[in-house]
Design a protein around this motif. Structure first.
Motif, mmCIF file in Angstrom:
data_model
loop_
_atom_site.group_PDB
_atom_site.id
_atom_site.type_symbol
_atom_site.label_atom_id
_atom_site.label_comp_id
_atom_site.label_asym_id
_atom_site.label_seq_id
_atom_site.Cartn_x
_atom_site.Cartn_y
_atom_site.Cartn_z
ATOM 1 N N TYR A 37 7.447 72.469 -19.644
ATOM 2 C CA TYR A 37 5.807 72.276 -19.012
ATOM 3 C C TYR A 37 5.070 71.420 -20.249
ATOM 4 C CZ TYR A 37 5.460 76.139 -15.609
ATOM 5 O OH TYR A 37 5.584 76.855 -14.523
ATOM 6 N N GLN A 39 1.130 70.460 -21.962
ATOM 7 C CA GLN A 39 -0.219 70.595 -22.026
ATOM 8 C C GLN A 39 -0.884 69.546 -23.169
ATOM 9 O OE1 GLN A 39 -1.324 74.677 -23.013
ATOM 10 N NE2 GLN A 39 -3.504 74.260 -22.124
ATOM 11 N N LYS A 43 -6.673 69.953 -21.346
ATOM 12 C CA LYS A 43 -5.962 70.043 -19.920
ATOM 13 C C LYS A 43 -5.094 71.238 -19.883
ATOM 14 C CE LYS A 43 -5.894 65.019 -19.396
ATOM 15 N NZ LYS A 43 -5.255 63.814 -18.635
ATOM 16 N N GLU A 44 -4.857 71.539 -18.343
ATOM 17 C CA GLU A 44 -4.286 72.888 -18.102
ATOM 18 C C GLU A 44 -2.613 72.495 -18.265
ATOM 19 O OE1 GLU A 44 -6.714 74.520 -14.407
ATOM 20 O OE2 GLU A 44 -4.593 73.940 -14.284
ATOM 21 N N ARG A 45 -1.802 73.420 -18.637
ATOM 22 C CA ARG A 45 -0.574 73.441 -18.726
ATOM 23 C C ARG A 45 0.391 73.089 -17.558
ATOM 24 N NH1 ARG A 45 2.671 77.865 -22.421
ATOM 25 N NH2 ARG A 45 0.861 77.242 -23.796
ATOM 26 N N ASP A 46 0.902 72.101 -17.427
ATOM 27 C CA ASP A 46 1.352 71.692 -16.056
ATOM 28 C C ASP A 46 2.947 71.578 -16.074
ATOM 29 O OD1 ASP A 46 -1.185 69.488 -15.459
ATOM 30 O OD2 ASP A 46 -0.988 71.379 -14.669
#
Length: 115
Positions: A37, A39, A43-46
């Motif tokens: 992942y 981040q 921002k969000e963790r993707d």
């Protein structure tokens, strides 16, 4: 005690390459689905990449063709080869292992792509 330790992050110029490693201890990582992942600030963790226990891989559209996830079951390590890096790849990269109710995360490693 289960531990996932990421390494290999750093500062790289646009177009450069890095290889991240995730060393697992306390689990047999080959039994787990493993993810990378990332981040970025604010921002969000993707999810970036996934490798299943059977070895199938998948990638976020933003990294397809540039990143490759792989695993060394003997060493209990999962890798993320990152090529043609872009400034927008700058983020903290995390390793994750999950299987059934078991879900483990590493502490993350910083990747900065900048000239």
């Amino acid at each position: 005690q289960v531990q996932l330790q990421e390494s290999g992050g750093g500062l790289v110029q646009p177009g450069g390459s890095l290889r991240l490693s995730c060393q697992a201890s306390g689990i047999i990582s080959s039994s787990y689905w493993m993810n990378w992942y990332r981040q970025a600030p604010g921002k969000e963790r993707d999810v970036v990449a996934t490798i299943t226990s059977g070895g199938d891989t998948s990638y976020a559209d933003s990294v397809k063709g540039r990143f490759t996830i792989s695993r060394d079951n003997v060493k209990n390590v999962v890798y993320l080869q990152m090529n043609s890096l872009k400034p927008e790849d700058t983020a903290v990269y995390y390793c994750r292992a999950f299987w059934n109710a078991y879900d483990y995360w590493g502490q993350g490693t910083q990747v900065t792509v900048s000239s």
